[in-house]
Motif scaffolding. Structure first.
Motif, mmCIF file in Angstrom:
data_model
loop_
_atom_site.group_PDB
_atom_site.id
_atom_site.type_symbol
_atom_site.label_atom_id
_atom_site.label_comp_id
_atom_site.label_asym_id
_atom_site.label_seq_id
_atom_site.Cartn_x
_atom_site.Cartn_y
_atom_site.Cartn_z
ATOM 1 N N PHE A 409 0.422 -0.782 -0.459
ATOM 2 C CA PHE A 409 -0.304 0.307 0.091
ATOM 3 C C PHE A 409 1.093 0.948 -0.062
ATOM 4 O O PHE A 409 0.246 2.245 -0.439
ATOM 5 C CB PHE A 409 -0.815 0.062 1.247
ATOM 6 N N THR A 410 2.311 1.486 0.946
ATOM 7 C CA THR A 410 2.447 2.186 0.664
ATOM 8 C C THR A 410 3.456 2.945 -0.800
ATOM 9 O O THR A 410 3.066 3.402 -1.461
ATOM 10 C CB THR A 410 4.022 2.244 1.651
ATOM 11 N N MET A 411 3.577 1.708 -1.253
ATOM 12 C CA MET A 411 4.356 1.385 -3.002
ATOM 13 C C MET A 411 2.800 1.999 -3.642
ATOM 14 O O MET A 411 2.900 3.117 -4.638
ATOM 15 C CB MET A 411 5.025 0.239 -3.496
ATOM 16 N N LEU A 412 1.987 1.231 -3.635
ATOM 17 C CA LEU A 412 0.632 2.082 -4.440
ATOM 18 C C LEU A 412 0.501 3.943 -4.248
ATOM 19 O O LEU A 412 0.174 4.908 -5.665
ATOM 20 C CB LEU A 412 0.059 1.701 -4.220
ATOM 21 N N ILE A 413 1.070 3.352 -2.444
ATOM 22 C CA ILE A 413 0.516 5.334 -3.012
ATOM 23 C C ILE A 413 1.511 6.226 -3.255
ATOM 24 O O ILE A 413 0.974 7.606 -4.368
ATOM 25 C CB ILE A 413 -0.226 5.200 -1.175
ATOM 26 N N PHE A 414 2.544 6.241 -2.869
ATOM 27 C CA PHE A 414 3.678 6.813 -3.541
ATOM 28 C C PHE A 414 4.323 6.635 -4.759
ATOM 29 O O PHE A 414 4.267 7.973 -5.017
ATOM 30 C CB PHE A 414 5.501 7.086 -2.340
ATOM 31 N N ILE A 415 3.748 6.125 -5.686
ATOM 32 C CA ILE A 415 4.067 5.878 -7.233
ATOM 33 C C ILE A 415 2.912 6.953 -7.630
ATOM 34 O O ILE A 415 3.227 7.914 -8.310
ATOM 35 C CB ILE A 415 3.469 4.417 -7.362
ATOM 36 N N MET A 416 1.623 6.868 -7.045
ATOM 37 C CA MET A 416 0.667 7.575 -7.570
ATOM 38 C C MET A 416 1.272 9.101 -7.467
ATOM 39 O O MET A 416 0.801 10.079 -7.622
ATOM 40 C CB MET A 416 -0.170 7.673 -6.745
ATOM 41 N N LEU A 417 2.278 9.487 -5.889
ATOM 42 C CA LEU A 417 2.231 10.742 -5.289
ATOM 43 C C LEU A 417 2.844 11.557 -6.275
ATOM 44 O O LEU A 417 3.484 12.185 -6.760
ATOM 45 C CB LEU A 417 3.071 10.923 -4.271
ATOM 46 N N ARG A 418 4.420 10.698 -6.773
ATOM 47 C CA ARG A 418 5.416 11.327 -7.607
ATOM 48 C C ARG A 418 4.880 11.379 -8.844
ATOM 49 O O ARG A 418 4.851 11.836 -9.947
ATOM 50 C CB ARG A 418 6.176 9.495 -7.790
ATOM 51 N N LEU A 419 3.620 9.860 -9.627
ATOM 52 C CA LEU A 419 3.517 10.798 -10.427
ATOM 53 C C LEU A 419 2.818 11.816 -10.902
ATOM 54 O O LEU A 419 2.321 12.791 -11.462
ATOM 55 C CB LEU A 419 2.556 9.536 -11.413
#
Length: 428
Positions: A409-419
């Protein structure tokens, strides 16, 4: 890697970061409360390295490191490697079938040294990236049936492999991607058909079949009567009405009974019967009953942090994982539970806000995927703790104990933030 921003944190959506941290902290506190027994000094309990909350804190540290690496990565990397990452996720799932470890009846774990994790958690991220890549492709026309079938296959292939691992709960999460497809143009009638199918299954389990047959016959007769003018102009409508009538009758009379006796496993049938109140075996209903007792005992204001009796005396099984919401309900009551759910709702609305402000189709689809996954986990987990859904082992995002889940879930959220941070640089 050189960044065009003048500040390292420029472009980050701080409300989402704040809500993320709030949920993780609540999770750590709840896991600690689920294991604290009050027989030792509280500080000695906090530094106990063999407890779940200590391991969760370690995984949180790992997640922060991974999140930092993601933030320092160019967003184009995720679009360029989406299909490769998906292939890697499928490979991991297939690897589990061969060398995976059984944990509590689920053959879905890989063991690496002293660590074990569920690839099914990570593959949600892989699937979300691949679906976003496909739907954002210039060659994809989502109005065509072929494109819709390919998108459905991207979501359902990993789900099918996960079912083979006896991890039905996590497999169901992959159906949340159909909400993303609906946002991108999937006809609403398909969602209506899916919802109608659920209603038919529940009806077949709760209502006598002969009564259902009579109800279907009456409804069909009324529809034909009130549509008689349209039927005179177009005879094919009568065939459609009779076809729907025949399918519904066949579905509840034969298909549902066949599925429950020949397809589903005994424990899956029992879980559904517990949810519907048709199972009287105390052992089968124990988890759900104790969960509801724990939540109900919290009352309006709750018993207070670390004061929950159902928690401290181990009445609720799996209280650090699947039933972590019981701890919150008992300690903080109705008010605390509502505020807790409000944090999730705020997170979901903020993610949708992020999705809708995108100029990149890839980022919009990906962000809706994140929201759909979190929503599905939240709805199913809380529903099963209060007896509205069968117990299928779906964790509460960022709160339930589990390193694989927290990291995914951390990876899901922070990839979205990066995009999202690079949205002004992306034209599509």
């Amino acid at each position: 890697m050189n960044r065009p921003q003048t500040k390292l944190t420029q472009g980050i959506d701080w409300p989402i970061v704040g809500l993320y941290l709030a949920l993780v902290i609540i999770g750590l506190m709840s896991i600690f409360a689920a294991e604290y027994r009050g027989d030792d000094n509280i500080w000695q309990n906090i530094i106990h390295l063999n407890k779940n909350y200590s391991r969760q804190l370690m995984w949180f540290g790992i997640s922060i490191v991974v999140a930092s690496v993601i933030w320092l990565t160019d967003s184009k990397f995720f679009t360029a490697t989406a299909n490769l990452v998906y292939a890697f996720g499928i490979l991991l799932l297939l690897l589990v079938l061969g060398i995976g470890k059984d944990v509590k009846g689920s053959h879905s774990w890989l063991v690496l040294g002293g660590f074990q994790f569920q690839p099914a958690e990570l593959t949600k991220l892989c699937t979300n990236l691949a679906l976003a890549k496909y739907l954002s492709s210039q060659e994809t026309d989502f109005n065509k049936l072929r494109s819709r079938l390919i998108a459905a296959a991207i979501a359902l292939v990993p789900a099918g492999i996960i079912i083979l691992q006896s991890e039905t709960g996590l497999a169901l999460v992959y159906f949340s991607f159909f909400l993303v497809m609906y946002r991108e143009g999937l006809p609403g009638v398909l969602l209506v058909i899916a919802f109608s199918g659920i209603v038919l299954v529940l009806s077949a389990l709760l209502v006598d079949k002969m009564i259902l047959f009579i109800i279907f016959s009456v409804i069909t007769a009324l529809v034909i009567y009130f549509s008689r003018r349209e039927i005179k102009r177009k005879r094919s409508r009568l065939l459609v009405i009779l076809g729907i009538y025949g399918f519904c009758s066949l579905f509840v009379m034969f298909i549902v009974p066949f599925a429950f006796t020949k397809v589903l496993k005994d424990y899956q049938v029992r879980r559904i019967e517990v949810m519907l109140g048709k199972e009287n075996d105390p052992k089968a209903t124990y988890n759900t009953r104790q969960s509801m007792i724990a939540i109900g005992s919290g009352g309006f204001w709750g018993k207070g942090y670390l004061k929950g009796t159902q928690t401290r005396f181990d009445f609720v099984p799996e209280q650090s994982t699947d039933f972590i919401f019981c701890t919150i309900g008992e300690d903080f009551g109705f008010v605390g539970s509502v505020l807790f759910i409000a944090i999730y709702v705020a997170l979901l609305f903020r993610i949708i806000h992020v999705a809708e402000r995108q100029r990149s189709t890839f980022t919009r689809v990906y962000a809706y995927g994140v929201a759909s996954i979190i929503f599905f986990h939240l709805a199913i987990n809380i529903s099963m703790t209060i007896g509205l859904a069968p117990v299928i082992g779906i964790p509460l995002p960022l709160v339930s104990y589990g390193g694989s889940s927290l990291l995914a879930f951390t990876m899901l959220i922070f990839i979205m933030l990066r995009l999202d941070a690079d949205r002004q640089m992306v034209l599509r």
